[in-house]
Design a protein around this motif. Structure first.
Motif, mmCIF file in Angstrom:
data_model
loop_
_atom_site.group_PDB
_atom_site.id
_atom_site.type_symbol
_atom_site.label_atom_id
_atom_site.label_comp_id
_atom_site.label_asym_id
_atom_site.label_seq_id
_atom_site.Cartn_x
_atom_site.Cartn_y
_atom_site.Cartn_z
ATOM 1 N N MET A 39 0.964 -1.141 -0.009
ATOM 2 C CA MET A 39 0.201 -0.077 0.108
ATOM 3 C C MET A 39 0.982 1.345 -0.129
ATOM 4 O O MET A 39 1.369 1.805 1.004
ATOM 5 C CB MET A 39 -0.879 -0.259 1.375
ATOM 6 N N SER A 40 1.264 1.522 -1.386
ATOM 7 C CA SER A 40 2.122 2.982 -1.322
ATOM 8 C C SER A 40 1.396 4.164 -0.934
ATOM 9 O O SER A 40 1.938 5.132 -0.738
ATOM 10 C CB SER A 40 2.913 2.923 -2.798
ATOM 11 N N ASN A 41 -0.081 4.248 -1.311
ATOM 12 C CA ASN A 41 -0.808 4.925 -1.062
ATOM 13 C C ASN A 41 -1.470 5.274 0.292
ATOM 14 O O ASN A 41 -2.602 5.948 0.383
ATOM 15 C CB ASN A 41 -1.877 5.213 -2.045
ATOM 16 N N LEU A 42 -0.877 4.446 1.295
ATOM 17 C CA LEU A 42 -1.621 4.710 2.782
ATOM 18 C C LEU A 42 -1.701 6.039 3.486
ATOM 19 O O LEU A 42 -0.648 6.650 3.337
ATOM 20 C CB LEU A 42 -0.822 3.906 3.526
ATOM 21 N N ARG A 43 -2.807 6.391 3.859
ATOM 22 C CA ARG A 43 -2.967 7.798 4.340
ATOM 23 C C ARG A 43 -3.537 7.859 5.605
ATOM 24 O O ARG A 43 -3.222 8.628 6.287
ATOM 25 C CB ARG A 43 -4.157 8.367 3.360
ATOM 26 N N ALA A 44 -4.426 6.794 6.104
ATOM 27 C CA ALA A 44 -5.280 6.849 7.353
ATOM 28 C C ALA A 44 -5.614 5.423 7.986
ATOM 29 O O ALA A 44 -5.562 4.525 7.153
ATOM 30 C CB ALA A 44 -6.483 7.632 7.158
ATOM 31 N N LEU A 45 -5.416 5.444 9.227
ATOM 32 C CA LEU A 45 -5.819 4.185 9.965
ATOM 33 C C LEU A 45 -7.085 4.610 10.617
ATOM 34 O O LEU A 45 -7.302 5.529 11.099
ATOM 35 C CB LEU A 45 -4.739 3.817 10.862
ATOM 36 N N ILE A 46 -8.199 3.593 10.600
ATOM 37 C CA ILE A 46 -9.339 3.791 11.273
ATOM 38 C C ILE A 46 -9.696 2.635 11.956
ATOM 39 O O ILE A 46 -9.566 1.503 11.920
ATOM 40 C CB ILE A 46 -10.631 3.803 10.081
ATOM 41 N N PHE A 47 -9.930 3.025 13.408
ATOM 42 C CA PHE A 47 -9.935 2.165 14.606
ATOM 43 C C PHE A 47 -11.246 2.136 15.059
ATOM 44 O O PHE A 47 -11.991 3.134 15.378
ATOM 45 C CB PHE A 47 -9.135 2.573 15.630
ATOM 46 N N ASP A 48 -11.724 0.723 15.326
ATOM 47 C CA ASP A 48 -12.822 0.535 15.931
ATOM 48 C C ASP A 48 -12.635 0.686 17.600
ATOM 49 O O ASP A 48 -11.392 0.950 17.847
ATOM 50 C CB ASP A 48 -13.310 -1.094 15.969
ATOM 51 N N VAL A 49 -13.334 0.644 18.532
ATOM 52 C CA VAL A 49 -13.067 0.929 19.876
ATOM 53 C C VAL A 49 -13.085 -0.230 20.773
ATOM 54 O O VAL A 49 -12.171 -0.646 21.125
ATOM 55 C CB VAL A 49 -13.724 2.160 20.260
ATOM 56 N N ASP A 50 -14.492 -0.561 20.954
ATOM 57 C CA ASP A 50 -14.569 -1.520 22.036
ATOM 58 C C ASP A 50 -14.011 -2.824 21.461
ATOM 59 O O ASP A 50 -14.480 -3.397 20.499
ATOM 60 C CB ASP A 50 -16.012 -1.768 22.303
ATOM 61 N N GLY A 51 -13.064 -3.543 22.108
ATOM 62 C CA GLY A 51 -12.531 -5.005 21.881
ATOM 63 C C GLY A 51 -11.113 -4.709 21.177
ATOM 64 O O GLY A 51 -10.490 -5.643 20.960
ATOM 65 N N THR A 52 -11.137 -3.432 20.423
ATOM 66 C CA THR A 52 -9.921 -3.437 19.544
ATOM 67 C C THR A 52 -8.965 -2.568 20.304
ATOM 68 O O THR A 52 -7.740 -2.879 20.424
ATOM 69 C CB THR A 52 -10.221 -2.672 18.206
ATOM 70 N N LEU A 53 -9.131 -1.286 20.717
ATOM 71 C CA LEU A 53 -8.283 -0.356 21.446
ATOM 72 C C LEU A 53 -8.143 -0.955 22.626
ATOM 73 O O LEU A 53 -7.032 -1.161 23.448
ATOM 74 C CB LEU A 53 -9.024 1.001 21.645
ATOM 75 N N ALA A 54 -9.058 -1.529 23.344
ATOM 76 C CA ALA A 54 -8.973 -1.963 24.808
ATOM 77 C C ALA A 54 -10.274 -2.924 25.178
ATOM 78 O O ALA A 54 -11.077 -2.972 24.268
ATOM 79 C CB ALA A 54 -9.247 -0.907 25.777
ATOM 80 N N ASP A 55 -9.942 -3.784 25.893
ATOM 81 C CA ASP A 55 -10.938 -4.728 26.257
ATOM 82 C C ASP A 55 -12.098 -4.364 27.275
ATOM 83 O O ASP A 55 -12.105 -4.431 28.343
ATOM 84 C CB ASP A 55 -10.344 -6.193 26.784
ATOM 85 N N THR A 56 -12.938 -3.510 26.534
ATOM 86 C CA THR A 56 -13.975 -2.750 27.496
ATOM 87 C C THR A 56 -15.162 -3.300 27.752
ATOM 88 O O THR A 56 -15.942 -2.979 28.489
ATOM 89 C CB THR A 56 -14.298 -1.467 26.672
ATOM 90 N N GLU A 57 -15.525 -4.521 27.169
ATOM 91 C CA GLU A 57 -16.904 -5.053 27.138
ATOM 92 C C GLU A 57 -17.276 -5.764 28.608
ATOM 93 O O GLU A 57 -17.998 -5.320 29.054
ATOM 94 C CB GLU A 57 -17.079 -6.036 26.167
ATOM 95 N N ARG A 58 -16.256 -6.774 28.873
ATOM 96 C CA ARG A 58 -16.858 -7.581 30.109
ATOM 97 C C ARG A 58 -16.761 -6.750 31.275
ATOM 98 O O ARG A 58 -17.743 -6.739 32.085
ATOM 99 C CB ARG A 58 -16.004 -8.786 30.241
ATOM 100 N N ASP A 59 -15.473 -5.982 31.493
ATOM 101 C CA ASP A 59 -15.459 -5.424 32.724
ATOM 102 C C ASP A 59 -15.727 -3.852 32.874
ATOM 103 O O ASP A 59 -15.528 -3.199 33.619
ATOM 104 C CB ASP A 59 -13.942 -5.485 33.202
ATOM 105 N N GLY A 60 -16.187 -3.344 31.675
ATOM 106 C CA GLY A 60 -16.722 -2.035 31.468
ATOM 107 C C GLY A 60 -18.029 -2.100 31.086
ATOM 108 O O GLY A 60 -19.031 -1.582 31.933
ATOM 109 N N HIS A 61 -18.350 -2.153 29.899
ATOM 110 C CA HIS A 61 -19.793 -1.823 29.394
ATOM 111 C C HIS A 61 -20.765 -2.686 30.260
ATOM 112 O O HIS A 61 -21.827 -2.306 30.608
ATOM 113 C CB HIS A 61 -19.624 -2.214 27.832
ATOM 114 N N ARG A 62 -20.446 -4.155 30.247
ATOM 115 C CA ARG A 62 -21.306 -5.241 30.909
ATOM 116 C C ARG A 62 -21.576 -4.555 32.463
ATOM 117 O O ARG A 62 -22.773 -4.662 32.952
ATOM 118 C CB ARG A 62 -20.612 -6.344 31.079
ATOM 119 N N VAL A 63 -20.681 -4.129 33.012
ATOM 120 C CA VAL A 63 -20.681 -3.724 34.561
ATOM 121 C C VAL A 63 -21.541 -2.478 34.641
ATOM 122 O O VAL A 63 -22.655 -2.476 35.602
ATOM 123 C CB VAL A 63 -19.356 -3.535 35.041
#
Ligand code: XBP
Ligand code: MG
Length: 251
Positions: A1-25
Motif C-alpha cells: 500500500m504505497s498510497n496509505l493515508r489513514a488508519l481507522i480504528f474500532d474502539v470496544d475490543g480493539t483499542l481496549a477490552d472494554t466489554e466484560r469489565d466495562g460496558h457489561r458492569v
C-alpha cells in the motif's frame, strides 16, 4: 500500500477490552439503579454482543429474555433510552475510577502512525462520550486531538454490521477506501469495514475468537509488542513477531 493515508480504528475490543469489565458492569449498574432484577453474566453478555449498540442490545435482551416486561414509565423505547443514558454515566465513572488498559501494541502503533504523518480516525458503534472517556483515561489527556474524526454511536442510522459508520468517516474526510486500513475485533465490525471497501486487520479477543473473519487481511491474537509476540492466525506476517506499519505497507 504505497498510497496509505489513514488508519481507522474500532474502539470496544480493539483499542481496549472494554466489554466484560466495562460496558457489561455499567449496564448492570444501570439496571440495579432502575430497580430491575436483570443481571448480565459474562457468558450471557457474550451472546448479547451479537447486537451492536447499547440501546439496541437492551431492546434485544427484553425481546428475547424478558418478553412480558412492561415499561414502568412511558413507552419501552424512551425507558430504554433513559436506562442507557444512566449506563453511559456509570461507564464514564468506571473508567475514571479504574483505567482499562489499551491492548498490547495499540499505543505503539498510534504513535508510529503519527510520527509517519498518517491520519487517524475512529469508527465505532459506542456512544461518543465513551470514546472520550477511554482515550483520555487510557491513552493520554490530549489524545482526542490525535484523531481527525471520531465516527461514533447514533451519528449514522444503521450501526455495524452495516457499513454506514465507515462510509461516514470516509465521506467526511474525503478519503478513498483504498487509502485506508481498518482495525477491528469482531465479525460484525469486519462486515462493516469490508462493506465500505476497506482492507481490515483483526485483533481478536475472548468474545470474538469464534467469529467468521473471512476477508480480513490479517487475523492476529493482538498487535503484540517487541517483548510480547503476537500469534498470527491468518495472513502472511513473514518473520514479524509484532504488528507494525511495514506490515500494512506490504498489503
Ligand atoms: C461495541 C458495541 C458497543 C458497546 C456499548 O462497539 O457494541 O455498543 O458495547 O456501547 P465497537 P453503547 O466495537 O463498534 O466499538 O452502550 O454506548 O452503545
Ligand atoms: Mg469492537
Amino acid at each position: 500500500m504505497s498510497n496509505l493515508r489513514a488508519l481507522i480504528f474500532d474502539v470496544d475490543g480493539t483499542l481496549a477490552d472494554t466489554e466484560r469489565d466495562g460496558h457489561r458492569v455499567a449496564f448492570n449498574q444501570a439496571f440495579a439503579d432502575a430497580g430491575l432484577a436483570w443481571n448480565w453474566s459474562p457468558d450471557l453478555y457474550g451472546k448479547l454482543l451479537e447486537v451492536t449498540g447499547g440501546k439496541e442490545r437492551i431492546q434485544h435482551y427484553v425481546n428475547t429474555y424478558e418478553p412480558t416486561f412492561k415499561s414502568p414509565a412511558g413507552d419501552l423505547k424512551s425507558f430504554v433510552a433513559t436506562l442507557h443514558a444512566n449506563k453511559t454515566e456509570h461507564y464514564k465513572k468506571l473508567l475514571k475510577d479504574a483505567v482499562i488498559p489499551l491492548r498490547p501494541g495499540v499505543k505503539r502503533l498510534l504513535l508510529a502512525a503519527r510520527e509517519q504523518g498518517l491520519r487517524l480516525a475512529i469508527a465505532t458503534t459506542t456512544t461518543p462520550a465513551n470514546v472520550t472517556a477511554l482515550l483520555e483515561s487510557s491513552l493520554s489527556p490530549d489524545s482526542l486531538s490525535w484523531f481527525d474524526i471520531i465516527g461514533a454511536g447514533d451519528i449514522v442510522p444503521k450501526k455495524k454490521p452495516a457499513s454506514d459508520i465507515y462510509q461516514y468517516v470516509l465521506e467526511q474526510m474525503d478519503w478513498k477506501p483504498e487509502e485506508c486500513v481498518a482495525f477491528e475485533d469482531s465479525g460484525q465490525g469486519l462486515k462493516s469495514s469490508l462493506g465500505a471497501g476497506l482492507k481490515t486487520v483483526i485483533t481478536l479477543n475472548d468474545y470474538t475468537r469464534s467469529h467468521d473473519f473471512t476477508g480480513a487481511a490479517f487475523v492476529l491474537s493482538s498487535f503484540g509488542e517487541p517483548d510480547q509476540p503476537f500469534e498470527a492466525i491468518a495472513g502472511d506476517v513473514g518473520n514479524a513477531t509484532y504488528f507494525d506499519l511495514p506490515l500494512i505497507q506490504a498489503l
